[in-house]
Design a protein around this motif. Structure first.
Motif, PDB file in Angstrom:
ATOM      1  N   GLU A  29       0.960  -1.280   0.128  1.00 34.11           N
ATOM      2  CA  GLU A  29      -0.036  -0.011   0.010  1.00 34.11           C
ATOM      3  C   GLU A  29       1.024   1.206   0.062  1.00 34.11           C
ATOM      4  OE1 GLU A  29      -2.660  -2.981  -0.047  1.00 34.11           O
ATOM      5  OE2 GLU A  29      -2.911  -0.945  -0.666  1.00 34.11           O
ATOM      6  N   GLY A  30       1.258   1.618  -1.114  1.00 33.42           N
ATOM      7  CA  GLY A  30       2.360   2.540  -1.353  1.00 33.42           C
ATOM      8  C   GLY A  30       2.263   4.109  -1.090  1.00 33.42           C
ATOM      9  N   ALA A  31       0.846   4.535  -0.611  1.00 37.06           N
ATOM     10  CA  ALA A  31       0.766   5.838  -0.243  1.00 37.06           C
ATOM     11  C   ALA A  31      -0.717   5.942   0.424  1.00 37.06           C
ATOM     12  CB  ALA A  31       0.827   6.912  -1.513  1.00 37.06           C
ATOM     13  N   THR A  32      -0.861   7.164   0.879  1.00 32.57           N
ATOM     14  CA  THR A  32      -2.014   7.303   1.541  1.00 32.57           C
ATOM     15  C   THR A  32      -3.142   7.392   0.593  1.00 32.57           C
ATOM     16  OG1 THR A  32      -1.829   9.688   1.446  1.00 32.57           O
ATOM     17  CG2 THR A  32      -1.007   8.553   3.327  1.00 32.57           C
ATOM     18  N   GLY A  33      -4.438   7.519   1.084  1.00 33.10           N
ATOM     19  CA  GLY A  33      -5.586   7.547   0.176  1.00 33.10           C
ATOM     20  C   GLY A  33      -6.114   6.161  -0.157  1.00 33.10           C
ATOM     21  N   VAL A  34      -5.452   5.144   0.345  1.00 33.75           N
ATOM     22  CA  VAL A  34      -6.138   3.751  -0.296  1.00 33.75           C
ATOM     23  C   VAL A  34      -7.040   3.440   0.717  1.00 33.75           C
ATOM     24  CG1 VAL A  34      -5.328   1.302  -0.563  1.00 33.75           C
ATOM     25  CG2 VAL A  34      -3.824   3.193  -1.399  1.00 33.75           C
ATOM     26  N   SER A  35      -8.263   2.974   0.362  1.00 32.42           N
ATOM     27  CA  SER A  35      -9.287   2.587   1.225  1.00 32.42           C
ATOM     28  C   SER A  35     -10.138   1.517   0.545  1.00 32.42           C
ATOM     29  CB  SER A  35     -10.203   3.688   1.391  1.00 32.42           C
ATOM     30  OG  SER A  35     -10.751   4.222   0.226  1.00 32.42           O
ATOM     31  N   ASP A  36     -11.026   0.707   1.514  1.00 37.67           N
ATOM     32  CA  ASP A  36     -11.852  -0.287   1.242  1.00 37.67           C
ATOM     33  C   ASP A  36     -11.302  -1.317   0.635  1.00 37.67           C
ATOM     34  OD1 ASP A  36     -13.787   1.410   2.055  1.00 37.67           O
ATOM     35  OD2 ASP A  36     -14.675   2.271   0.262  1.00 37.67           O
ATOM     36  N   VAL A  37     -10.138  -2.079   1.098  1.00 35.87           N
ATOM     37  CA  VAL A  37      -9.398  -2.910   0.650  1.00 35.87           C
ATOM     38  C   VAL A  37      -9.538  -4.272   1.050  1.00 35.87           C
ATOM     39  CG1 VAL A  37      -6.704  -3.647   0.326  1.00 35.87           C
ATOM     40  CG2 VAL A  37      -7.536  -1.392   0.310  1.00 35.87           C
ATOM     41  N   LEU A  38      -9.773  -5.385   0.157  1.00 38.76           N
ATOM     42  CA  LEU A  38      -9.779  -7.025   0.849  1.00 38.76           C
ATOM     43  C   LEU A  38      -8.515  -7.588   0.120  1.00 38.76           C
ATOM     44  CD1 LEU A  38     -11.185  -9.344   2.004  1.00 38.76           C
ATOM     45  CD2 LEU A  38     -12.541  -9.449   0.133  1.00 38.76           C
TER      46      LEU A  38
ATOM     47  N   ILE B 167       1.099  -1.929   5.539  1.00 36.75           N
ATOM     48  CA  ILE B 167      -0.121  -1.271   5.685  1.00 36.75           C
ATOM     49  C   ILE B 167       0.256   0.300   5.567  1.00 36.75           C
ATOM     50  CG2 ILE B 167      -2.309  -0.830   6.235  1.00 36.75           C
ATOM     51  CD1 ILE B 167      -2.493  -3.667   7.024  1.00 36.75           C
ATOM     52  N   HIS B 168       0.316   1.229   4.668  1.00 31.89           N
ATOM     53  CA  HIS B 168       0.631   2.541   5.001  1.00 31.89           C
ATOM     54  C   HIS B 168      -0.148   3.572   5.808  1.00 31.89           C
ATOM     55  CE1 HIS B 168       3.714   5.286   3.105  1.00 31.89           C
ATOM     56  NE2 HIS B 168       2.864   6.215   2.914  1.00 31.89           N
ATOM     57  N   GLU B 169       0.724   4.617   6.022  1.00 31.16           N
ATOM     58  CA  GLU B 169      -0.135   5.835   6.676  1.00 31.16           C
ATOM     59  C   GLU B 169      -1.359   6.149   6.145  1.00 31.16           C
ATOM     60  OE1 GLU B 169       4.279   6.385   8.065  1.00 31.16           O
ATOM     61  OE2 GLU B 169       3.104   5.692   6.030  1.00 31.16           O
ATOM     62  N   GLY B 170      -2.303   6.311   6.782  1.00 28.42           N
ATOM     63  CA  GLY B 170      -3.717   6.692   6.465  1.00 28.42           C
ATOM     64  C   GLY B 170      -4.582   5.776   5.678  1.00 28.42           C
ATOM     65  N   VAL B 171      -4.061   4.531   5.490  1.00 32.16           N
ATOM     66  CA  VAL B 171      -4.953   3.472   4.796  1.00 32.16           C
ATOM     67  C   VAL B 171      -6.378   3.114   5.677  1.00 32.16           C
ATOM     68  CG1 VAL B 171      -5.061   0.994   4.006  1.00 32.16           C
ATOM     69  CG2 VAL B 171      -3.067   2.425   3.525  1.00 32.16           C
TER      70      VAL B 171
ATOM     71  N   SER C 118       3.616  -4.606   9.241  1.00 26.36           N
ATOM     72  CA  SER C 118       3.904  -3.217   9.573  1.00 26.36           C
ATOM     73  C   SER C 118       2.319  -2.203   9.077  1.00 26.36           C
ATOM     74  CB  SER C 118       5.003  -2.493   8.595  1.00 26.36           C
ATOM     75  OG  SER C 118       5.172  -1.168   8.517  1.00 26.36           O
ATOM     76  N   ILE C 119       1.735  -1.930  10.130  1.00 24.88           N
ATOM     77  CA  ILE C 119       0.620  -0.824  10.168  1.00 24.88           C
ATOM     78  C   ILE C 119       1.040   0.523  10.899  1.00 24.88           C
ATOM     79  CG2 ILE C 119      -1.806  -0.637  10.929  1.00 24.88           C
ATOM     80  CD1 ILE C 119      -2.012  -3.754  11.511  1.00 24.88           C
ATOM     81  N   HIS C 120       1.119   1.443   9.949  1.00 21.51           N
ATOM     82  CA  HIS C 120       1.707   2.701  10.220  1.00 21.51           C
ATOM     83  C   HIS C 120       0.426   3.743  10.815  1.00 21.51           C
ATOM     84  CE1 HIS C 120       5.679   2.659   8.264  1.00 21.51           C
ATOM     85  NE2 HIS C 120       5.257   1.315   8.617  1.00 21.51           N
ATOM     86  N   ALA C 121       0.816   4.915  10.925  1.00 20.53           N
ATOM     87  CA  ALA C 121      -0.040   5.836  11.715  1.00 20.53           C
ATOM     88  C   ALA C 121      -1.335   6.147  11.111  1.00 20.53           C
ATOM     89  CB  ALA C 121       0.723   7.142  11.948  1.00 20.53           C
ATOM     90  N   ARG C 122      -2.105   6.680  11.464  1.00 22.15           N
ATOM     91  CA  ARG C 122      -3.668   7.065  10.962  1.00 22.15           C
ATOM     92  C   ARG C 122      -4.165   5.999  10.208  1.00 22.15           C
ATOM     93  NH1 ARG C 122      -3.565  13.586   9.804  1.00 22.15           N
ATOM     94  NH2 ARG C 122      -1.941  14.073  10.770  1.00 22.15           N
ATOM     95  N   GLY C 123      -3.959   4.737  10.615  1.00 19.40           N
ATOM     96  CA  GLY C 123      -4.840   3.822   9.970  1.00 19.40           C
ATOM     97  C   GLY C 123      -6.163   3.641  10.559  1.00 19.40           C
ATOM     98  N   TYR C 124      -7.075   3.324   9.589  1.00 17.22           N
ATOM     99  CA  TYR C 124      -8.591   3.368  10.034  1.00 17.22           C
ATOM    100  C   TYR C 124      -9.324   2.137   9.798  1.00 17.22           C
ATOM    101  CZ  TYR C 124      -7.810   8.606  10.185  1.00 17.22           C
ATOM    102  OH  TYR C 124      -7.165   9.628  10.268  1.00 17.22           O
ATOM    103  N   ASN C 125      -9.646   1.344  10.888  1.00 16.67           N
ATOM    104  CA  ASN C 125     -10.382   0.101  10.667  1.00 16.67           C
ATOM    105  C   ASN C 125      -9.666  -0.725  10.022  1.00 16.67           C
ATOM    106  OD1 ASN C 125     -12.640  -1.718  10.545  1.00 16.67           O
ATOM    107  ND2 ASN C 125     -13.584  -0.884   8.859  1.00 16.67           N
TER     108      ASN C 125
END
Length: 357
Positions: free
Chosen positions: A289-298, A312-316, A339-346
């Motif tokens: 997950e190479g950058a922020t803004g990635v969402s709704d991933v299975l 799992i990058h920041e902001g995912v 690796s789960i970085h900062a500002r991860g949601y759900n």
């Protein structure tokens, strides 16, 4: 395309992609054969790419054991770049320069219109500071909602962000109604001195962008890659994805340095695929997950093996990693297996088998 594993095939393969894309989308079918993809088509001085997709509703699909092979050193680029460009009206007008093509650094960059107050997770309404700015949007438009930056160091281009779709516009009230509730809460953030770009809600003299941009012209809809065997190089990744709404990776067998990196992708499914890393001295991530803004991933039912880790990058946001086999043969980074970085949601991690040295 020749497909004999010796003749370099990027030009006929690109021609097929553009012909299908220009016709409104469809499937580029690779009959049994080995398609060598080595010669870059881009005009960048570095970070070269061989193939480009800037069209909606595209599927790359193999049959009878079709293989895509890339052995070239692309100087940090990838064999296939999907998105990251203003969508063109014909193959002749498709750009061929894609270095750092993200919405927020795109030349010419998308215009962000300032948001007011707090945009709370779960809401379907955004309120603009200037009501007339709502005239820049219409129902059905793709938008990027963003605030601040998730990372420090030298980064100034990793905003906490998400892709949304507008369902209604009220220029009198200055509001945008969204098709889906916001994944995260967004507020005005400010740059933190000495971090090289990191932000927080603590007020300083330097506010970051807090706003919304219309990115309909550079959002790829529905990209699929399936039923292919891919032999990537040992120096570069194979697939780079930018600004996509709806992406499926299914029944893909990959060997090489690493398979894919995502930037601003929403609705990504990766299932029943195999990714084997073959560069023993490089510790790269699986399905990065190479950058922020990635969402709704299975990411479900895959097998990952070789030197590497799950990142799992920041902001995912809204990310589920389930029922995968992750067989790590070596590791040199400090992130660990997962690796789960900062500002991860759900973020959900369930039912995986992880083996590491």
């Amino acid at each position: 395309a020749v497909g004999n594993g010796v003749t370099d095939d990027p030009l006929p393969v690109q021609a097929a992609i553009d012909a299908v894309g220009w016709g409104g989308g469809g499937t580029v079918l690779y009959p049994g054969g080995n398609y060598l993809l080595n010669t870059p088509q881009d005009s960048d001085g570095s970070n070269h790419h061989v193939l480009f997709i800037g069209w909606d509703n595209m599927t790359l699909r193999g049959q009878s054991g079709a293989v895509l092979t890339s052995t070239a050193n692309l100087a940090g680029g990838q064999t296939l770049s999907v998105g990251g460009m203003v969508k063109s009206t014909s193959p002749a007008t498709r750009p061929t320069s894609f270095f750092t093509q993200k919405w927020y650094v795109f030349p010419t960059a998308a215009q962000f219109y300032s948001l007011s107050g707090t945009s709370t997770r779960g809401t379907t309404t955004l309120t603009l500071v200037t009501a007339s700015d709502a005239n820049h949007f219409a129902a059905g438009d793709y938008i990027l909602v963003r605030t601040g930056n998730c990372t420090g160091g030298t980064s100034t281009t990793e905003p906490d962000s998400e892709i949304q779709i507008v369902s209604a516009v009220d220029a009198g009230l200055g509001t945008l109604t969204l098709q889906r509730p916001l994944i995260k809460t967004y507020v005005q953030e400010y740059f933190i001195s000495g971090t090289g770009g990191k932000t927080s809600a603590s007020v300083t003299a330097n506010p970051a962008i807090y706003g919304v941009a219309n990115v309909t012209d550079r959002t790829i809809e529905n990209f699929t890659i399936r039923d292919l065997e891919i032999h990537g190089s040992t120096t570069d990744g194979f697939l780079l994805n930018h600004q996509i709404f709806g992406m499926l990776v299914e029944n893909v067998i990959f060997t090489g340095r690493n398979f894919t990196s995502e930037n601003n992708v929403r609705q990504l499914i990766c299932r029943n695929s195999y990714e084997t890393h073959t560069q023993p001295t490089v510790d790269t991530s699986f399905l990065c997950e190479g950058a922020t803004g990635v969402s709704d991933v299975l990411v479900d039912g895959n097998t990952f093996s070789g030197p590497g880790f799950v990142h799992i990058h920041e902001g995912v946001a809204n990310y589920r990693l389930s029922n995968n086999i992750i067989d790590i043969t070596s590791q040199t980074n400090s992130f660990g297996d997962l690796s789960i970085h900062a500002r991860g949601y759900n973020i959900q991690v369930r039912g995986n088998y992880i083996n590491s040295p």
